[in-house]
Design a protein around this motif. Sequence first.
Motif, PDB file in Angstrom:
ATOM      1  N   HIS A 265      28.310  -5.819  19.780  1.00 16.58           N
ATOM      2  CA  HIS A 265      29.220  -6.364  18.833  1.00 16.58           C
ATOM      3  C   HIS A 265      29.007  -5.491  17.479  1.00 16.58           C
ATOM      4  O   HIS A 265      29.878  -5.406  16.691  1.00 16.58           O
ATOM      5  CB  HIS A 265      28.919  -7.798  18.509  1.00 16.58           C
ATOM      6  CG  HIS A 265      29.849  -8.617  17.661  1.00 16.58           C
ATOM      7  ND1 HIS A 265      29.671  -8.466  16.101  1.00 16.58           N
ATOM      8  CD2 HIS A 265      30.587  -9.773  17.736  1.00 16.58           C
ATOM      9  CE1 HIS A 265      30.564  -9.243  15.693  1.00 16.58           C
ATOM     10  NE2 HIS A 265      31.096 -10.194  16.713  1.00 16.58           N
ATOM     11  N   MET A 266      27.964  -5.273  17.067  1.00 14.95           N
ATOM     12  CA  MET A 266      27.756  -4.258  16.002  1.00 14.95           C
ATOM     13  C   MET A 266      28.328  -3.208  15.872  1.00 14.95           C
ATOM     14  O   MET A 266      28.746  -2.864  14.662  1.00 14.95           O
ATOM     15  CB  MET A 266      26.099  -4.231  15.807  1.00 14.95           C
ATOM     16  CG  MET A 266      25.000  -5.277  15.779  1.00 14.95           C
ATOM     17  SD  MET A 266      23.476  -5.009  15.754  1.00 14.95           S
ATOM     18  CE  MET A 266      23.147  -4.247  14.164  1.00 14.95           C
ATOM     19  N   HIS A 267      28.674  -2.537  16.944  1.00 14.80           N
ATOM     20  CA  HIS A 267      29.309  -1.131  16.939  1.00 14.80           C
ATOM     21  C   HIS A 267      30.943  -1.630  16.902  1.00 14.80           C
ATOM     22  O   HIS A 267      31.625  -0.972  16.163  1.00 14.80           O
ATOM     23  CB  HIS A 267      29.154  -0.645  18.347  1.00 14.80           C
ATOM     24  CG  HIS A 267      29.952   0.780  18.366  1.00 14.80           C
ATOM     25  ND1 HIS A 267      29.944   1.732  17.451  1.00 14.80           N
ATOM     26  CD2 HIS A 267      30.680   1.045  19.402  1.00 14.80           C
ATOM     27  CE1 HIS A 267      30.821   2.698  17.709  1.00 14.80           C
ATOM     28  NE2 HIS A 267      31.194   2.183  19.019  1.00 14.80           N
ATOM     29  N   VAL A 268      31.344  -2.594  17.589  1.00 12.11           N
ATOM     30  CA  VAL A 268      32.776  -2.874  18.078  1.00 12.11           C
ATOM     31  C   VAL A 268      33.254  -3.528  16.879  1.00 12.11           C
ATOM     32  O   VAL A 268      34.498  -3.238  16.321  1.00 12.11           O
ATOM     33  CB  VAL A 268      33.087  -3.091  19.476  1.00 12.11           C
ATOM     34  CG1 VAL A 268      34.240  -3.523  19.594  1.00 12.11           C
ATOM     35  CG2 VAL A 268      32.527  -2.177  20.366  1.00 12.11           C
ATOM     36  N   TYR A 269      32.571  -4.687  16.584  1.00  8.89           N
ATOM     37  CA  TYR A 269      33.370  -5.737  15.687  1.00  8.89           C
ATOM     38  C   TYR A 269      32.786  -5.988  14.156  1.00  8.89           C
ATOM     39  O   TYR A 269      33.250  -6.810  13.671  1.00  8.89           O
ATOM     40  CB  TYR A 269      33.194  -7.072  16.539  1.00  8.89           C
ATOM     41  CG  TYR A 269      33.873  -7.416  17.797  1.00  8.89           C
ATOM     42  CD1 TYR A 269      35.160  -7.118  17.973  1.00  8.89           C
ATOM     43  CD2 TYR A 269      33.291  -7.499  19.045  1.00  8.89           C
ATOM     44  CE1 TYR A 269      36.026  -6.977  19.333  1.00  8.89           C
ATOM     45  CE2 TYR A 269      33.900  -7.397  20.260  1.00  8.89           C
ATOM     46  CZ  TYR A 269      35.219  -7.357  20.311  1.00  8.89           C
ATOM     47  OH  TYR A 269      35.815  -7.229  21.607  1.00  8.89           O
ATOM     48  N   GLU A 270      32.137  -5.048  13.991  1.00  8.41           N
ATOM     49  CA  GLU A 270      31.360  -5.189  12.489  1.00  8.41           C
ATOM     50  C   GLU A 270      31.793  -4.232  11.717  1.00  8.41           C
ATOM     51  O   GLU A 270      31.057  -3.885  10.657  1.00  8.41           O
ATOM     52  CB  GLU A 270      30.066  -5.639  12.613  1.00  8.41           C
ATOM     53  CG  GLU A 270      29.780  -6.786  13.486  1.00  8.41           C
ATOM     54  CD  GLU A 270      28.097  -7.214  13.280  1.00  8.41           C
ATOM     55  OE1 GLU A 270      27.301  -6.418  12.624  1.00  8.41           O
ATOM     56  OE2 GLU A 270      27.680  -7.899  14.187  1.00  8.41           O
ATOM     57  N   GLN A 271      32.982  -3.435  11.991  1.00  6.37           N
ATOM     58  CA  GLN A 271      33.618  -2.551  11.199  1.00  6.37           C
ATOM     59  C   GLN A 271      32.829  -1.595  10.464  1.00  6.37           C
ATOM     60  O   GLN A 271      33.028  -0.713   9.786  1.00  6.37           O
ATOM     61  CB  GLN A 271      34.003  -3.289   9.640  1.00  6.37           C
ATOM     62  CG  GLN A 271      35.326  -2.918   8.951  1.00  6.37           C
ATOM     63  CD  GLN A 271      35.818  -3.464   7.756  1.00  6.37           C
ATOM     64  OE1 GLN A 271      35.550  -3.081   6.643  1.00  6.37           O
ATOM     65  NE2 GLN A 271      36.318  -4.662   8.017  1.00  6.37           N
ATOM     66  N   GLY A 272      31.789  -1.054  11.472  1.00  4.18           N
ATOM     67  CA  GLY A 272      31.150   0.161  11.028  1.00  4.18           C
ATOM     68  C   GLY A 272      30.215  -0.329   9.821  1.00  4.18           C
ATOM     69  O   GLY A 272      29.804   0.651   8.967  1.00  4.18           O
ATOM     70  N   GLY A 273      29.921  -1.384   9.454  1.00  8.42           N
ATOM     71  CA  GLY A 273      29.278  -1.701   8.338  1.00  8.42           C
ATOM     72  C   GLY A 273      27.637  -1.395   8.003  1.00  8.42           C
ATOM     73  O   GLY A 273      27.507  -0.789   7.027  1.00  8.42           O
ATOM     74  N   SER A 274      27.265  -0.882   9.098  1.00 12.79           N
ATOM     75  CA  SER A 274      25.845  -0.050   8.794  1.00 12.79           C
ATOM     76  C   SER A 274      26.175   1.221   8.082  1.00 12.79           C
ATOM     77  O   SER A 274      25.429   1.529   7.426  1.00 12.79           O
ATOM     78  CB  SER A 274      25.223   0.024  10.300  1.00 12.79           C
ATOM     79  OG  SER A 274      25.824   0.876  11.146  1.00 12.79           O
ATOM     80  N   ALA A 275      27.051   1.790   8.596  1.00 11.30           N
ATOM     81  CA  ALA A 275      27.390   3.224   8.018  1.00 11.30           C
ATOM     82  C   ALA A 275      28.052   2.903   6.766  1.00 11.30           C
ATOM     83  O   ALA A 275      28.035   3.647   5.660  1.00 11.30           O
ATOM     84  CB  ALA A 275      28.485   4.145   8.963  1.00 11.30           C
ATOM     85  N   GLN A 276      29.192   2.060   6.712  1.00 11.10           N
ATOM     86  CA  GLN A 276      30.029   1.753   5.546  1.00 11.10           C
ATOM     87  C   GLN A 276      29.240   1.289   4.255  1.00 11.10           C
ATOM     88  O   GLN A 276      29.509   1.749   3.271  1.00 11.10           O
ATOM     89  CB  GLN A 276      31.185   0.852   5.905  1.00 11.10           C
ATOM     90  CG  GLN A 276      32.004   0.423   4.969  1.00 11.10           C
ATOM     91  CD  GLN A 276      33.120  -0.419   5.068  1.00 11.10           C
ATOM     92  OE1 GLN A 276      34.003  -0.751   4.277  1.00 11.10           O
ATOM     93  NE2 GLN A 276      33.031  -0.764   6.452  1.00 11.10           N
ATOM     94  N   LEU A 277      28.299   0.455   4.503  1.00 13.52           N
ATOM     95  CA  LEU A 277      27.723  -0.342   3.356  1.00 13.52           C
ATOM     96  C   LEU A 277      26.136   0.162   3.434  1.00 13.52           C
ATOM     97  O   LEU A 277      25.724  -0.036   1.959  1.00 13.52           O
ATOM     98  CB  LEU A 277      27.441  -1.842   3.702  1.00 13.52           C
ATOM     99  CG  LEU A 277      29.235  -2.287   3.503  1.00 13.52           C
ATOM    100  CD1 LEU A 277      29.374  -3.719   3.877  1.00 13.52           C
ATOM    101  CD2 LEU A 277      29.992  -2.031   2.387  1.00 13.52           C
ATOM    102  N   ALA A 278      25.371   0.246   4.431  1.00  8.33           N
ATOM    103  CA  ALA A 278      24.104   0.518   4.390  1.00  8.33           C
ATOM    104  C   ALA A 278      23.737   2.167   4.514  1.00  8.33           C
ATOM    105  O   ALA A 278      22.616   2.471   4.211  1.00  8.33           O
ATOM    106  CB  ALA A 278      23.388  -0.150   5.587  1.00  8.33           C
ATOM    107  N   GLY A 279      24.785   2.807   4.779  1.00  6.61           N
ATOM    108  CA  GLY A 279      24.621   4.354   4.948  1.00  6.61           C
ATOM    109  C   GLY A 279      23.630   4.713   6.044  1.00  6.61           C
ATOM    110  O   GLY A 279      22.882   5.650   5.986  1.00  6.61           O
ATOM    111  N   VAL A 280      23.768   3.998   7.248  1.00  2.86           N
ATOM    112  CA  VAL A 280      23.038   4.311   8.401  1.00  2.86           C
ATOM    113  C   VAL A 280      23.908   4.362   9.626  1.00  2.86           C
ATOM    114  O   VAL A 280      24.570   3.611   9.903  1.00  2.86           O
ATOM    115  CB  VAL A 280      22.223   2.990   8.660  1.00  2.86           C
ATOM    116  CG1 VAL A 280      21.303   2.985   9.976  1.00  2.86           C
ATOM    117  CG2 VAL A 280      21.082   2.382   7.393  1.00  2.86           C
TER     118      VAL A 280
END
Length: 431
Positions: A146-161
């Motif tokens: 779910h973190m990869h497919v359904y969360e809009q890439g938030g880790s990269a987009q917002l956290a820079g991870v």
Amino acid sequence: MYIKRALIEKKGSYIHYLLQFIKHGAKHVGNRGFTVAGMGHSVRFYYGKPADHGLGASTPVRTVDLRSDTITKPGAAMRKAMAEAEVGDDVFGEDPSVNELQKQAAEMFGMEAALFVPSGTMSNLIAVMVHCKERGDEMIVGDRSHMHVYEQGGSAQLAGVPSSMVANLPDGTFDLAEVEAKIRHGYPDAHYPRSRLVCVENTQNIQGGRVLPLSFLRELRSLADRYDLKVHMDGARLMNAVVALGVAPSVILRHCHTVSVCLSKGLGAPVGTILAGPGDFVQRAVRARKALGGGMRQAGILAAAGRLALTDMVGRLQEDHQRARSFAEALMQCDPPLYQVDMTAVETNILRFYLRAPSLSPAEFCEHAASVCDDEVRALGQGVRLLMFPHVGGSIRAVWHLGVTDDDTRAAVAKMGFLARRYARAADRIQ
């Protein structure tokens, strides 16, 4: 000519029937519209506003919504608890209902502390932000998570991870040798990011609600400890795994550093997720939550629902699991055999199944399932609007939750049998 659809709810679906209209002809319905043939039944189109489902107002129609367990609604007891909740300013740490929920969850999960967060997506993002706190940190996640497919890439987009992908196996796990190969060993070489975090999902949504084996979690934690990595569990449906395994949540979570647990799916709360872990982790999570706009004021109204979800609603998840399994068994016994199910994969409340008809797409089938026609009412004694989703890999997904009863499940089985018979008749005519 302006045409409105009466029986099919998704845009574009009526084009198929217009083609059928051209091919097979149409039967006029007064001066309001016409009926066309499709899959062995009639579908009615109107020039003006039709009656519901294109049927008479007195026609009995039952809606069985199996799209997701996110559509659950709080019951009377939960609404009463919300109405009577004692509240305060949670940003100041002064909401007693929130504080009680966080204490209750931490004890249940075997964690030092817990934090009430508006959503699971925010909760997972906070976990990434806290675990991967330096630029150049990286996390490892499943390619169907779910973190990869359904969360809009938030880790990269917002956290820079950034994320490094490993393949989710059919049972929701992944190959630990592949995980080890993805761990960056070259840090602090300037070429490489630093591996900090491994994320798992339990139950695994896309793979059909699969429960991660305790042996897998134990081995993963051992691998993570060897390389000084943290393990975060997206436990949106952790309680389904708890019920399926028959163990306490802490037994599962002893292999994880942190966890995110959703209260609003099968547990029935309207809003909220619990993020839990070590005390210093939660302290930093409070800051991240505030930065993301997740600080809430008199949130005790919502926390009261969450407390009831954890105390009163976990046990009833077994009902969802049983209903999903009985539905799957009925599909396997259906005559004619239109459906294909891997019964070994039916472990919780999520069912994935396939069609044995290459000419019938999952999207088209779901449109038929959501529609009601005269023939169905005559055959079943009622209309059944059965709502499901086309899913990954050509499958169809159905999810049970507290809004679906035994009667609803039996009605859904009857509808699936009707659809199979109708498709078989249409196929025989083509041959």
